[in-house]
Design a protein around this motif. Sequence first.
Motif, PDB file in Angstrom:
ATOM      1  N   ASP A  92       0.930  -1.325  -0.181  1.00 26.81           N
ATOM      2  CA  ASP A  92       0.266  -0.151   0.048  1.00 26.81           C
ATOM      3  C   ASP A  92       0.727   1.457  -0.405  1.00 26.81           C
ATOM      4  OD1 ASP A  92      -2.293  -1.430  -0.371  1.00 26.81           O
ATOM      5  OD2 ASP A  92      -2.083  -1.767   1.837  1.00 26.81           O
ATOM      6  N   ASP A  94       2.087   4.349  -2.034  1.00 30.53           N
ATOM      7  CA  ASP A  94       1.250   5.565  -2.524  1.00 30.53           C
ATOM      8  C   ASP A  94       2.680   6.052  -3.563  1.00 30.53           C
ATOM      9  OD1 ASP A  94      -0.933   7.287  -3.818  1.00 30.53           O
ATOM     10  OD2 ASP A  94      -0.568   8.773  -1.566  1.00 30.53           O
ATOM     11  N   LYS A  97       4.795   9.061  -4.313  1.00 31.06           N
ATOM     12  CA  LYS A  97       4.866  10.096  -2.853  1.00 31.06           C
ATOM     13  C   LYS A  97       6.428  10.035  -2.254  1.00 31.06           C
ATOM     14  CE  LYS A  97       0.833  11.471  -1.907  1.00 31.06           C
ATOM     15  NZ  LYS A  97       0.612  12.538  -1.356  1.00 31.06           N
ATOM     16  N   TYR A  99       8.736   8.783   1.311  1.00 30.70           N
ATOM     17  CA  TYR A  99       8.188   8.431   2.033  1.00 30.70           C
ATOM     18  C   TYR A  99      10.000   8.905   3.390  1.00 30.70           C
ATOM     19  CZ  TYR A  99       4.460   5.800   1.157  1.00 30.70           C
ATOM     20  OH  TYR A  99       3.457   5.361   0.735  1.00 30.70           O
ATOM     21  N   THR A 109       4.781   8.668   5.046  1.00 31.60           N
ATOM     22  CA  THR A 109       5.113   9.381   3.835  1.00 31.60           C
ATOM     23  C   THR A 109       3.412  11.050   4.990  1.00 31.60           C
ATOM     24  OG1 THR A 109       4.554  10.611   1.899  1.00 31.60           O
ATOM     25  CG2 THR A 109       2.910   8.487   2.930  1.00 31.60           C
ATOM     26  N   SER A 111       0.242  13.311   5.716  1.00 34.63           N
ATOM     27  CA  SER A 111      -0.942  14.143   4.898  1.00 34.63           C
ATOM     28  C   SER A 111      -0.696  15.409   5.284  1.00 34.63           C
ATOM     29  CB  SER A 111      -2.092  13.039   5.812  1.00 34.63           C
ATOM     30  OG  SER A 111      -1.995  13.077   7.025  1.00 34.63           O
ATOM     31  N   ASN A 128       6.087   2.706  -6.863  1.00 34.35           N
ATOM     32  CA  ASN A 128       4.170   1.448  -6.870  1.00 34.35           C
ATOM     33  C   ASN A 128       4.122   0.989  -5.891  1.00 34.35           C
ATOM     34  OD1 ASN A 128       5.180  -0.982  -6.541  1.00 34.35           O
ATOM     35  ND2 ASN A 128       6.072  -1.192  -8.660  1.00 34.35           N
ATOM     36  N   THR A 129       3.114   0.073  -5.240  1.00 35.73           N
ATOM     37  CA  THR A 129       2.432  -0.012  -4.632  1.00 35.73           C
ATOM     38  C   THR A 129       3.282  -0.716  -3.608  1.00 35.73           C
ATOM     39  OG1 THR A 129       1.001  -1.642  -5.109  1.00 35.73           O
ATOM     40  CG2 THR A 129      -0.115   0.773  -5.429  1.00 35.73           C
TER      41      THR A 129
END
Length: 144
Positions: A92, A94, A97, A99, A109, A111, A128-129
């Motif tokens: 999962d 993102d 993004k 990290y 990451t 928010s 990727n994820t």
Amino acid sequence: MRRHSLLRKGTYQAPVRDSSFVIISPIQGEDSIYTSPTAIPNLTPVYIVEADTIAVAMASIASKIPAVGLVVSSSGTTYNVRSNGELDGFEDLDPGKMYYLSNEGSIWTPSLGGEWPDNIQPIGTAKNTTTLLIQIAASVPIVS
């Protein structure tokens, strides 16, 4: 006996027109071998405690930074740590993004409106994820 050694997992040699130099860039990254007296899970960011010894890195504790890489695998008290390149096995992420090292010893990451760790240390960018492109940078303390 020196235990810290470099293992080259894979490289890509780009074609060049000028034979005076060759460009080599890591694909899977480079792993270093360390030891730890305590168990550290895979994909965990780590810092160097003393020569060839690692522990879990935490942005909330100044003595537990900077992170130098993430655990790739282990056997007993021996750990392979990746400090750059791609690392697969996450869930999962993102994509796209950045990290950072978290206060709890993982990656995180931001928010909108969320709290930031005590020290900001970029760890990498989600490809990727499941894959993180590790690009560890220097740690910067948050000044209020």
